[in-house]
Design a protein around this motif. Sequence first.
Motif, PDB file in Angstrom:
ATOM      1  N   GLN A 141      -8.262  -0.610  -8.941  1.00  0.00           N
ATOM      2  CA  GLN A 141      -8.174  -0.297  -7.522  1.00  0.00           C
ATOM      3  C   GLN A 141      -7.969  -1.571  -6.711  1.00  0.00           C
ATOM      4  O   GLN A 141      -8.283  -2.673  -7.172  1.00  0.00           O
ATOM      5  CB  GLN A 141      -9.446   0.414  -7.058  1.00  0.00           C
ATOM      6  N   LEU A 142      -7.454  -1.374  -5.506  1.00  0.00           N
ATOM      7  CA  LEU A 142      -7.158  -2.492  -4.624  1.00  0.00           C
ATOM      8  C   LEU A 142      -7.788  -2.248  -3.256  1.00  0.00           C
ATOM      9  O   LEU A 142      -7.617  -1.182  -2.662  1.00  0.00           O
ATOM     10  CB  LEU A 142      -5.644  -2.671  -4.476  1.00  0.00           C
ATOM     11  N   ALA A 148       0.816  -1.223   0.000  1.00  0.00           N
ATOM     12  CA  ALA A 148       0.000   0.000   0.000  1.00  0.00           C
ATOM     13  C   ALA A 148       0.846   1.268   0.000  1.00  0.00           C
ATOM     14  O   ALA A 148       0.315   2.360   0.137  1.00  0.00           O
ATOM     15  CB  ALA A 148      -0.923   0.002   1.214  1.00  0.00           C
ATOM     16  N   SER A 172      -8.571  -7.405  -4.510  1.00  0.00           N
ATOM     17  CA  SER A 172      -8.629  -7.323  -3.059  1.00  0.00           C
ATOM     18  C   SER A 172      -7.595  -8.205  -2.393  1.00  0.00           C
ATOM     19  O   SER A 172      -7.122  -9.187  -2.977  1.00  0.00           O
ATOM     20  CB  SER A 172     -10.033  -7.702  -2.548  1.00  0.00           C
ATOM     21  N   PRO A 223      -1.166   4.451  -5.476  1.00  0.00           N
ATOM     22  CA  PRO A 223      -1.541   3.833  -4.203  1.00  0.00           C
ATOM     23  C   PRO A 223      -2.344   4.753  -3.285  1.00  0.00           C
ATOM     24  O   PRO A 223      -3.303   4.315  -2.657  1.00  0.00           O
ATOM     25  CB  PRO A 223      -0.182   3.473  -3.591  1.00  0.00           C
ATOM     26  N   ILE A 258      -5.767   2.590  -3.510  1.00  0.00           N
ATOM     27  CA  ILE A 258      -5.769   1.521  -2.512  1.00  0.00           C
ATOM     28  C   ILE A 258      -6.618   1.971  -1.322  1.00  0.00           C
ATOM     29  O   ILE A 258      -6.450   3.077  -0.810  1.00  0.00           O
ATOM     30  CB  ILE A 258      -4.338   1.172  -2.046  1.00  0.00           C
ATOM     31  N   TYR A 265       4.083  -0.774  -9.567  1.00  0.00           N
ATOM     32  CA  TYR A 265       2.645  -0.671  -9.795  1.00  0.00           C
ATOM     33  C   TYR A 265       2.340  -0.541 -11.291  1.00  0.00           C
ATOM     34  O   TYR A 265       3.192  -0.107 -12.072  1.00  0.00           O
ATOM     35  CB  TYR A 265       2.069   0.543  -9.060  1.00  0.00           C
TER      36      TYR A 265
END
Length: 507
Positions: free
Chosen positions: A168-169, A51, A201, A69, A73, A63
Amino acid sequence: MTELLRVNDAICRLGLHKVLHIDELVVEQGQHWCFFGPNGAGKSVLASLLASKRIESGKYVQYAEGFQPSRDIHIVSFEEQQKLWQRDNRLDVSEYSADAEDSGTLVWELIQSSRSTLHANNVLFEQLVTELDLSALVERGIRFLSSGQIRKALIARALYGYRPGVAQLLILDDPMESIDLDSQVKIKICIEKFLHSGFSSIQLCRRARDILSGVNHIALLDGLRLLEKGKREVIENGAAFEKVKNKKPVLLDRLPQNQSLFDKYQTDSGKPLIELNSVNAAYGEHSVLENFSWIMHPGQHVVIEGPNGCGKSTLLSLIDGDNHKAYGQDVKLFGRKKGSGETIWEVKAKFGIVSNELHNKYSKGWKVLDVVVSGFFDSVGLYDDSGTQETDIAKSWLNALQISDLAKYFYHEISFGQQRLVLLARAMVKQPQILILDEPCVGLDEFHRILILDILDKIAEQFTTSILYVSHIEDEKPLCINRRLTFKRNATSGFQVEETVVEAVNP
């Protein structure tokens, strides 16, 4: 699939004593990972590395092009809760305001902070507030929420950050911890919708039964090493996963005792420990307890149950001396009316406490052994001179909890779950008359949950200590429990409390 991020040959130092090694890990868009392992395995450190929360992130993490991030994130974790609470408490200006109130960050502000106002989505906001049962809380300050309520707000904030077409995470650190059973069902349904709609995720998980159904990949960690990684069905059926999952503690026969403290509390054994008569508690217009009466006698071990926000933690704070709302009401502790001349330190001396509030008070700068010894003085940190006897007793409790190797570490260097164990050792060094445990197993793996529940039964058997225990998990309470206080929703006045007798189970 497209790579979202990649880690190669990462080395993360945790203080002076620990190092996390990650040879290689790739997270692709559309994958849903579980980082699985016991307390102290390195899950949270790895998640922070990914992250971009660690100084080493820029060196070891690559990334996807355009992925930011800080924007893309979204994190739900115990550490995030602690930071939010600490920040709001630090900025509290209630003592300077005319009405002595400062709401701080409101729930709606927290949720909407995960995206800019230019990308506001009122439809998504209302959907999340409804599905996560936050409608009654959106105008309330987060410092007035229970641990479970703020966790739901953090989940809403994370999911509100979703934007179609943008990679996105989502990082979820045991998202069901501190959540009541009804809310768990709603949260799982809500999260599952997003696990299949563009989010990738990562779930951090300590118990196999808590792995979300949408997870399709597992990274297995233990001892600050990434042992295995791959598709879920392959890892779950492997020998390494079974070994980590089924690790069991060696249980002690006898717990460390201080005979002088044992003899001291025998003199009070005939008095009721707690007497509450028609007690009320409210925060602004929000009523928490109404006309509540209850007596707790020596030898009683009580579990307190009820949904998030019903007043369980408020009840505990009225008892242990931290809530000023108890003064001026008919509250008696150990046969003496509260506010009749005793000091708060005289009250605290008879209590041992493990709670989210206490957990959040400890920040950087204290060694684990100092935190445990501070239990003798009821202080947050060690400011008084301690002797050899206090240090020896503190070490014996760390040994009983099988974390003696952590004594030399700084408290902030160890995992959230390990910190929880340290607080139990801190609570027990003085052999309190009442041990207050507000969700003591939060953040713990199966190994340490088994250990704590067994130790609590031995405390009930070998000490004069009575136990007050809060938990949302039906099968997660010590066998010694012989009373139950249940908060049940009342259509007219919020909640009412019912007491029932429970037949304790012999270990």
